[in-house]
Structures are given as structure tokens and as C-alpha cells.
Design a protein around this motif. Structure first.
Motif, mmCIF file in Angstrom:
data_model
loop_
_atom_site.group_PDB
_atom_site.id
_atom_site.type_symbol
_atom_site.label_atom_id
_atom_site.label_comp_id
_atom_site.label_asym_id
_atom_site.label_seq_id
_atom_site.Cartn_x
_atom_site.Cartn_y
_atom_site.Cartn_z
ATOM 1 N N THR A 187 0.739 -1.149 -0.124
ATOM 2 C CA THR A 187 0.025 -0.074 -0.063
ATOM 3 C C THR A 187 0.867 1.189 -0.015
ATOM 4 O OG1 THR A 187 -0.319 0.101 2.329
ATOM 5 C CG2 THR A 187 -1.808 -1.195 1.416
ATOM 6 N N LYS A 188 0.288 2.488 -0.138
ATOM 7 C CA LYS A 188 1.164 3.721 -0.198
ATOM 8 C C LYS A 188 0.113 4.777 0.398
ATOM 9 C CE LYS A 188 4.297 6.645 -1.761
ATOM 10 N NZ LYS A 188 3.946 7.710 -0.714
ATOM 11 N N LEU A 189 0.729 5.506 1.127
ATOM 12 C CA LEU A 189 -0.014 6.576 1.441
ATOM 13 C C LEU A 189 -0.243 8.043 0.332
ATOM 14 C CD1 LEU A 189 1.699 7.439 5.032
ATOM 15 C CD2 LEU A 189 -0.598 6.537 4.678
ATOM 16 N N VAL A 237 -10.083 20.864 -3.867
ATOM 17 C CA VAL A 237 -10.868 19.684 -4.017
ATOM 18 C C VAL A 237 -11.800 19.570 -2.842
ATOM 19 C CG1 VAL A 237 -9.276 18.241 -5.172
ATOM 20 C CG2 VAL A 237 -9.069 18.464 -2.865
ATOM 21 N N LYS A 238 -13.051 19.066 -3.174
ATOM 22 C CA LYS A 238 -13.939 19.001 -1.841
ATOM 23 C C LYS A 238 -13.343 18.383 -0.459
ATOM 24 C CE LYS A 238 -17.938 19.063 -4.797
ATOM 25 N NZ LYS A 238 -19.341 18.377 -5.250
ATOM 26 N N ASN A 239 -12.478 17.492 -0.498
ATOM 27 C CA ASN A 239 -12.071 16.610 0.570
ATOM 28 C C ASN A 239 -10.607 16.328 0.591
ATOM 29 O OD1 ASN A 239 -12.667 15.462 3.075
ATOM 30 N ND2 ASN A 239 -12.249 13.378 2.115
ATOM 31 N N PRO A 240 -9.885 17.534 0.790
ATOM 32 C CA PRO A 240 -8.356 17.403 0.563
ATOM 33 C C PRO A 240 -7.891 16.512 1.778
ATOM 34 C CG PRO A 240 -8.705 19.505 1.430
ATOM 35 C CD PRO A 240 -10.080 18.876 1.024
ATOM 36 N N GLY A 241 -6.959 15.610 1.705
ATOM 37 C CA GLY A 241 -6.633 14.412 2.851
ATOM 38 C C GLY A 241 -5.669 13.624 2.390
ATOM 39 N N LEU A 242 -5.220 12.477 3.121
ATOM 40 C CA LEU A 242 -4.388 11.727 3.058
ATOM 41 C C LEU A 242 -5.117 10.224 3.316
ATOM 42 C CD1 LEU A 242 -1.327 11.058 2.908
ATOM 43 C CD2 LEU A 242 -1.154 11.557 5.508
ATOM 44 N N TRP A 243 -4.820 9.095 2.583
ATOM 45 C CA TRP A 243 -5.345 8.018 2.613
ATOM 46 C C TRP A 243 -4.241 6.917 2.306
ATOM 47 C CZ3 TRP A 243 -7.030 11.826 -0.439
ATOM 48 C CH2 TRP A 243 -8.065 12.375 -0.200
ATOM 49 N N GLU A 244 -4.469 5.838 2.854
ATOM 50 C CA GLU A 244 -3.488 4.589 2.621
ATOM 51 C C GLU A 244 -4.327 3.843 1.580
ATOM 52 O OE1 GLU A 244 -1.460 0.523 4.852
ATOM 53 O OE2 GLU A 244 -2.536 2.051 5.907
ATOM 54 N N LEU A 245 -3.904 3.481 0.478
ATOM 55 C CA LEU A 245 -4.440 2.965 -0.609
ATOM 56 C C LEU A 245 -3.525 1.846 -1.152
ATOM 57 C CD1 LEU A 245 -5.938 6.048 -2.219
ATOM 58 C CD2 LEU A 245 -7.313 4.194 -0.648
#
Length: 451
Positions: A257-259, A266-274
Motif C-alpha cells: 500500500t501507499k499513503l 478539492v472538496k475533501n483534501p486529505g491523506l489515505w492509505e491505498l
């Protein structure tokens, strides 16, 4: 900063089976300290590595898992570890964590260090065991004061629990770990410049070879890994190679996976592990929520300011190194930026090149003189005072400062977005070229290198 979620694509609860980096995160965004970390299976991988695995087996496991560097270069971690000398007589070796996260639009390592400091410590402990390093340093961006505070507390907790220091877990292995805050230079993200800075020298890159694995900090064998890279190690050791490889999407050549993230309007700027292999469109629409009302996506960068611009039609590219390379740029750090239709590309590039020019160490001529030259030309075009041939000069600089033309990768990363912006939005640059009648004679408008 908390890990955000949005939309149906992210309704599945984070778990150890699917989100090895982030499943331990607290919903309130507070740090996970030792007791809670151990209650969530923390340091179990370290105990396994110390009790059940030979040091070379740890290296081979990381190599077989296909873990690659997460700082932007993507070099295979196990291969890098394998470059460390095998000679047991060399008893002084170092492990350095590159936490000098100064790439504009990148904040993934900050989240890990602030909220999961023990995950990084466990990753470094296992890595130190594999590499036979007796001392480690976390070279931290000086502005990350909260991360420094949390890491130092976590180090003290680990020492008190016998997880750092002498005779760790009764194995006879010693490992000391220190947090070192830098003075704030982007070039310290280059591993040999980081080593120079740690030694108290000017942060210039070193000539390679010799590589740090042979001659690193204080002349001793040294391995340098990124924060997110090291944080992947415990899960690989705990759950195995096959499981780790299964996390990536079909078609991805990168494992695990990668952060990833998205910023901009954008409507929901953020950080996700995908998982590696998700498409840019999934990241942009399902997680970031698309553009805010009233704005349209004009362009996007896939992984930090040093990656080339892409167009909306490139959103279907898979987010892994080879997938992004197919559309003409690099994965970089995996944190994307959306450029909306109100942004003038010349102004955006002038701002970027000012940053890269300021952060050049000045060691080699193309970078030291070429980047300020690009800023001067972009500033003239931005003000409508560009001259015929200025765009061609900028493209010439893109070539002169490209890969293999400079001492390190700073200049190539600096000019990659410039070249792509001219490729896709040349008309915006042409709009800043003054009419022939308004052109100042060349001798009356000298370009002063370095000004």
C-alpha cells in the motif's frame, strides 16, 4: 492533521489485513503511545524478527516482498540493504531515517511520526537487526516540532521497556536511536547531503561512488531509508511476503500500500492509505470528492512539486511508478495536487522555480545558475515582458538541467514540472511574450546569472 475519509470507496473500516500502516490510528488524531501500540500488536514483528529469524533472512524477506523506497525515488529496499557489507569485522554501521520531508505538497511522513511514532521505531529496530547497525538517527525536518516531541517521547518509552538500548529482548543486540532535527534545507532530502548535514558539514551532495553503504556517515557503512519505507517493515515481517504482495491492485508492479493524498481546491483534501494500482480518478473523485463547486480541474501533479503536470484525461492512469510513467511523469511521493481553472500556469511555475532555485545547494553550475535564470525568464513572461525566444530558452534549460546533467536529482526534479507545463499550456506562456515593437534590445536587458 488527521487521516480523512470520504465517499463509498472508503467505507470499509481500516484493518490490519488491508491497512498495515494506518489501522492503529486513533479517531481523535492523538498519538498512539507504547501501551496502546503494544495492545494493537505493536512490537510483535520485532519480537518475531529477534527470536525466529536470522539477520540475512530479514533482508531476504523484505527483498522478496518487493518493498520500494517511499520517499520518491522508488529504489528496492531489500536491494539497498543487500549493499551493506557482510564483513563481520566492520562493527560500526549506521541506520539513518530520512525524515526531512520538505517536498512541497507532501506531508505523509509527518502524519506517521506525529500519530504512530512507535511504528517508525519498530521498523527501524527490525531494520537495524537485519543490517547489524548499532546506532540509528532520525534526521527530522526542523519545522516538525510536534513530530520531534512525539518521537523523543516514544524513544524514551521504548528504552524504558527494553526495546532500545543494550541487550534488546535478551538477544545480545544493542541499538541506540536518536532524533536529530535539521536546520531546514530541501537538499537534505538527498541522502548524501543528509549525511553531510548530520556530520555538521554544509549540506552538499557527495560524489557517488562510493555509495553510503560503503562510505557513509563518519566514513562508516550507512543505510538511509525514508519514514514510510521503514514503517512498512513490521507488517512484512509479521504477516509475510505473499500477503504483502496481495495488497496491491492487479496490474501494479509495486507491492503493498501507499499513503496517497490530494490537495488543492478539492472538496475533501486529505491523506489515505491505498493499494498501489488504484487510478488517479479513484483518488480524485472517490476520496478527494472532485473539485469544489465553481472550479474545474485544469491539471494535476501526481506526487509533489517535482513531478510533471498531467491533464484531466490522465486520471485513469494507475497510481504506481510504471503506471504514472506511461503518461509521462513520475509517481514521486504519491501526494497529488489539483490545479484549478483559475490558476495561471506561468505564475504557478514561477512560484515553484523560485522555491527550487532558493533551495539549490549551489554546488554545480547548471543548477546554481540555470534555476535563477528560469525564474528571471518566467517573471518577465508573467509580467508580459517576455521576448521572442524566451520559451525556447526555458525548454533549453529543461534539457540542460535534466537527468544526468547535474550532480544530484534536485535540478531534474525542479525542471520536470516546467517542461510539462510548457508542453500542455504553451499558449499561456506565449501570451506573456511582448510584441516585437515593445522588445527591449538584448544588450539593454542582460540576464544576470544568479540574480
Amino acid at each position: 492533521m488527521t487521516l480523512t475519509s470520504f465517499g463509498p470507496a472508503n467505507r470499509i473500516k481500516r484493518s490490519a489485513e488491508t491497512h498495515p500502516l494506518t489501522w492503529r490510528l486513533r479517531d481523535d488524531g492523538e498519538a498512539v503511545w507504547l501501551d496502546e501500540y503494544q495492545a494493537k500488536n505493536g512490537y510483535a514483528a520485532a519480537r518475531k524478527a529477534f527470536a525466529d529469524m536470522a539477520q540475512d533472512d530479514i533482508v531476504q524477506t523484505v527483498k522478496d516482498a518487493g518493498l520500494k523506497g517511499r520517499g520518491g525515488a522508488g529504489f528496492p529496499t531489500g536491494v539497498k540493504w543487500g549493499l551493506m557489507p557482510k564483513d563481520e569485522a566492520i562493527n560500526i554501521r549506521y541506520l539513518l531515517c530520512n525524515a526531512d520531508e520538505m517536498e512541497p505538497n507532501t506531508w505523509k511522513d509527518r502524519m506517521l511520526m506525529e500519530q504512530l511514532p512507535h511504528l517508525l521505531i519498530e521498523g527501524m529496530l527490525i531494520s537495524a537487526r537485519a543490517l547489524k547497525t548499532y546506532r540509528g538517527y532520525i534526521f527530522l525536518r526542523g519545522e516538525y516540532t510536534t513530530a520531534a516531541k512525539h518521537l523523543n517521547r516514544a524513544v524514551e518509552e521504548a528504552k524504558a521497556a527494553g526495546l532500545l538500548g543494550k541487550n534488546i529482548l535478551g538477544s545480545g543486540f544493542d541499538f541506540e536511536l536518536f532524533v536529530h532535527t535539521g536546520a531546514g534545507r530541501y537538499i537534505c532530502g538527498e541522502e548524501t547531503a543528509l549525511i553531510n548535514s548530520l556530520e555538521g558539514r554544509r549540506a552538499n551532495p557527495r560524489s557517488k561512488p562510493p555509495f553510503p553503504a560503503a562510505v557513509g556517515v563518519w566514513g562508516k557503512p550507512t543505510c538511509v531509508n525514508n519514514v514510510e519505507t521503514l514503517c512498512n517493515v513490521p507488517a512484512i515481517i509479521a504477516d509475510g511476503v505473499d500477503w504483502y504482495k496481495s495488497l496491491a491492485r492487479e496490474g501494479s508492479e509495486d507491492m503493498g500500500t501507499k499513503l496517497m493524498g490530494f490537495s488543492g481546491k478539492v472538496k475533501n483534501p486529505g491523506l489515505w492509505e491505498l493499494p498501489f494500482g488504484v487510478t488517479g480518478r479513484e483518488l480524485f473523485e472517490d476520496y478527494a470528492g472532485g473539485m469544489r463547486d465553481g472550479f474545474k480541474l485544469k491539471a494535476w501533479q501526481p506526487g509533489g512539486a517535482g513531478t510533471g503536470f498531467l491533464l484531466p484525461e490522465h486520471l485513469d492512469a494507475q497510481m504506481y511508478a510504471g503506471g504514472i510513467a506511461k503518461v509521462g511523469t513520475r509517481m514521486g511521493t504519491g501526494l497529488a495536487m489539483a490545479v484549478d481553472d483559475s490558476v495561471n500556469m506561468v505564475s504557478l511555475l514561477r512560484n515553484m522555480e523560485e522555491f527550487f532555485s532558493r533551495e539549490s545547494c549551489g554546488f554545480c553550475t547548471p543548477c546554481r545558475d540555470g534555476l535563477p535564470w528560469s525564474v528571471k525568464l518566467l517573471r518577465a513572461i508573467e509580467n508580459g515582458e517576455g521576448q521572442a525566444g524566451d520559451i525556447e530558452t526555458l525548454l533549453g534549460l529543461v534539457g540542460f538541467l535534466g537527468p544526468g546533467k547535474t550532480f544530484c536529482a534536485h535540478a531534474p526534479g525542479a525542471v520536470e514540472p516546467l517542461g510539462s507545463a510548457i508542453k500542455y499550456f504553451r499558449h499561456e506562456f506565449e501570451a506573456g511574450i511582448a510584441p516585437v515593437s515593445a522588445v527591449v534590445p538584448p544588450l539593454a536587458r542582460p540576464i544576470v546569472i544568479g540574480a
